[in-house]
Design a protein around this motif. Structure first.
Motif, PDB file in Angstrom:
ATOM      1  N   SER A   8       0.844  -1.188   0.000  1.00 12.76           N
ATOM      2  CA  SER A   8       0.000   0.000   0.000  1.00 12.76           C
ATOM      3  C   SER A   8       0.883   1.243   0.000  1.00 12.76           C
ATOM      4  O   SER A   8       1.863   1.325   0.746  1.00 12.76           O
ATOM      5  CB  SER A   8      -0.895  -0.019   1.244  1.00 12.76           C
ATOM      6  OG  SER A   8      -1.689   1.143   1.304  1.00 12.76           O
ATOM      7  N   LYS A   9       0.562   2.198  -0.844  1.00 13.06           N
ATOM      8  CA  LYS A   9       1.397   3.396  -0.986  1.00 13.06           C
ATOM      9  C   LYS A   9       1.297   4.292   0.242  1.00 13.06           C
ATOM     10  O   LYS A   9       0.217   4.576   0.743  1.00 13.06           O
ATOM     11  CB  LYS A   9       1.000   4.172  -2.248  1.00 13.06           C
ATOM     12  CG  LYS A   9       1.382   3.483  -3.544  1.00 13.06           C
ATOM     13  CD  LYS A   9       0.991   4.315  -4.747  1.00 13.06           C
ATOM     14  CE  LYS A   9       1.566   3.724  -6.041  1.00 13.06           C
ATOM     15  NZ  LYS A   9       1.132   2.337  -6.269  1.00 13.06           N
ATOM     16  N   ASP A  10       2.449   4.709   0.729  1.00 10.81           N
ATOM     17  CA  ASP A  10       2.542   5.653   1.846  1.00 10.81           C
ATOM     18  C   ASP A  10       3.924   6.293   1.747  1.00 10.81           C
ATOM     19  O   ASP A  10       4.914   5.753   2.218  1.00 10.81           O
ATOM     20  CB  ASP A  10       2.361   4.936   3.182  1.00 10.81           C
ATOM     21  CG  ASP A  10       2.327   5.913   4.365  1.00 10.81           C
ATOM     22  OD1 ASP A  10       2.780   7.066   4.195  1.00 10.81           O
ATOM     23  OD2 ASP A  10       1.863   5.513   5.449  1.00 10.81           O
ATOM     24  N   HIS A  11       3.995   7.477   1.135  1.00  8.16           N
ATOM     25  CA  HIS A  11       5.283   8.113   0.867  1.00  8.16           C
ATOM     26  C   HIS A  11       5.957   8.633   2.136  1.00  8.16           C
ATOM     27  O   HIS A  11       7.147   8.970   2.109  1.00  8.16           O
ATOM     28  CB  HIS A  11       5.104   9.257  -0.130  1.00  8.16           C
ATOM     29  CG  HIS A  11       4.713   8.777  -1.500  1.00  8.16           C
ATOM     30  ND1 HIS A  11       5.609   8.189  -2.361  1.00  8.16           N
ATOM     31  CD2 HIS A  11       3.514   8.785  -2.134  1.00  8.16           C
ATOM     32  CE1 HIS A  11       4.983   7.862  -3.483  1.00  8.16           C
ATOM     33  NE2 HIS A  11       3.719   8.199  -3.362  1.00  8.16           N
ATOM     34  N   THR A  12       5.224   8.700   3.236  1.00  7.35           N
ATOM     35  CA  THR A  12       5.823   9.170   4.481  1.00  7.35           C
ATOM     36  C   THR A  12       6.437   8.028   5.284  1.00  7.35           C
ATOM     37  O   THR A  12       7.228   8.265   6.194  1.00  7.35           O
ATOM     38  CB  THR A  12       4.772   9.882   5.353  1.00  7.35           C
ATOM     39  OG1 THR A  12       3.756   8.954   5.747  1.00  7.35           O
ATOM     40  CG2 THR A  12       4.134  11.036   4.584  1.00  7.35           C
ATOM     41  N   ARG A  13       6.055   6.788   4.960  1.00  5.30           N
ATOM     42  CA  ARG A  13       6.567   5.635   5.699  1.00  5.30           C
ATOM     43  C   ARG A  13       6.992   4.535   4.720  1.00  5.30           C
ATOM     44  O   ARG A  13       6.149   3.797   4.211  1.00  5.30           O
ATOM     45  CB  ARG A  13       5.507   5.079   6.656  1.00  5.30           C
ATOM     46  CG  ARG A  13       5.136   6.004   7.786  1.00  5.30           C
ATOM     47  CD  ARG A  13       4.202   5.302   8.769  1.00  5.30           C
ATOM     48  NE  ARG A  13       2.970   4.857   8.140  1.00  5.30           N
ATOM     49  CZ  ARG A  13       2.072   4.072   8.739  1.00  5.30           C
ATOM     50  NH1 ARG A  13       2.294   3.631   9.968  1.00  5.30           N
ATOM     51  NH2 ARG A  13       0.965   3.731   8.112  1.00  5.30           N
TER      52      ARG A  13
END
Length: 372
Positions: A215-220
């Motif tokens: 799942s995309k999560d650019h902060t983590r």
């Protein structure tokens, strides 16, 4: 290829086949459900059109053959397309003790979930619905058998705890992690993950083989740690094969981008590439000519071999059928190529394999492979 296969069938009907070619056609014919008796010229002739109607790309399947035979006869390609099984030594002694193997069934969907508090849940026996509630995150078993996490309230990120899902030999499973990442676990695989991911990263630990749709999560960034390497992504699809009994750790990228790091350095992968980490040298390299279908065959319920030796094949069989393999004598070094459905029982698998110069005895859950 289809033209050559038709020529072989016409040659059989004309009575001009060699003994080996006769065996090929008759073995092939016996695999189709519409046969009405022992294969002979008249029966095969009357079924010829029905045979070819059934041989659509969807119905054509590969059966395992030796690379040595491939080099000797170009017609082997025809045999593979037709879904024929055969042996190089037709009159050799019986390959296996079929009465022992017929009861060894293929693997199925099963796994064990160990919660942070030590509670152990057998997911194969667990009923559908809620299994546990951890810090506001509900773990439930869906109707399709998949394990999923549902956030009912914002979890307390200061709470520390990890869950572990393990598939035994003879088991596969799918889990949806707290962040929505989907993971498919192959047999004999363990995945450890926090039930509340940290604020700065999503770190999981893997032993075995798994396919990830992150799942995309650019902060983590999402990180997968194995004994020898760490794979870092933001949101992508990739497969990691990191069994402890394999000499090479393989990371195959299907979509997006990943960074693979080991003690010797790091590499960045693009879609269609694969990193290789050798156990002896701990050296990372990139394979840019990857057969994605072969690498993902396990997830699609297929054994896929391409220039693989007998011991490589037997390691996969051992994991899927939950059997131990021991070797006696000199084992063949021949290489094999082809595909076999994983939903076959073990006797059917070895009937298809027909390994030349190899004898396999089964006693309980132990297979003894004896060479010449």
């Amino acid at each position: 290829m289809e033209k050559n296969a038709k020529k072989l069938l016409d040659k059989y009907l004309a009575g001009n086949c060699t003994p080996e070619e006769i065996a090929i056609v008759e073995d092939w014919y016996l695999q189709f459900p519409f046969q009405k008796g022992a294969p002979n010229h008249s029966i095969i002739a009357s079924s010829k059109q029905e045979v070819w109607n059934r041989l659509s790309p969807r119905n054509r399947s590969l059966k395992l053959v030796t690379v040595k035979w491939l080099a000797i006869a170009a017609s082997i390609v025809v045999c593979m397309i037709l879904g024929i099984y055969f042996t190089l030594q037709r009159n050799a002694a019986p390959l296996i003790a079929k009465t022992e193997l017929k009861d060894i069934l293929p693997g199925k969907r099963k796994a064990v979930l160990t919660l942070a508090d030590g509670t152990v849940v057998d997911l194969d026996d667990a009923k559908n619905g809620q299994i546990a509630n951890q810090n506001g995150i509900v773990i439930r078993k869906a109707k399709n058998g998949q394990l999923e996490y549902i956030i009912e309230e914002i979890p307390n990120a200061t709470v520390i705890g990890s869950n572990t899902i393990s598939t035994p030999r003879g088991g596969q499973y799918q889990v949806s992690l707290p962040d929505g990442t989907k993971v498919w676990l192959n047999a004999a695989t363990t995945l450890k993950y926090p039930y509340v991911f940290a604020k700065n990263e999503r770190l999981v630990e893997l032993n075995g083989e798994a396919y990830f749709e992150v799942s995309k999560d650019h902060t983590r960034p999402f990180k997968v740690k194995t004994d020898a390497q760490t794979v870092e992504v933001l949101g992508t699809h990739f497969n990691i094969n990191a069994y402890s009994d394999e000499n090479i750790v393989k990371t195959t990228l299907l979509e997006g981008a990943v960074k693979v790091s080991a003690t010797s350095g790091s590499v960045n992968l693009h879609p269609g590439e694969q990193s290789l980490l050798t156990a002896n040298s701990a050296r990372l390299s990139i394979n840019k000519q990857v057969d994605i279908d072969k690498e993902m065959a396990w997830k699609n319920n297929i054994f896929s071999f391409d220039n693989d030796d007998l011991q490589t094949i037997m390691r996969q069989i051992s994991r899927w059928y939950d059997v131990d393999v021991v070797y006696q004598g000199k084992i063949t070094s021949e290489k094999y190529v082809g595909e076999i459905p994983k939903n076959s029982n073990l006797a059917e698998v070895f009937k298809i394999l027909e390994l030349n110069h190899v004898h396999i005895d089964a006693k309980g859950k132990v297979l003894t492979v004896t060479g010449n």
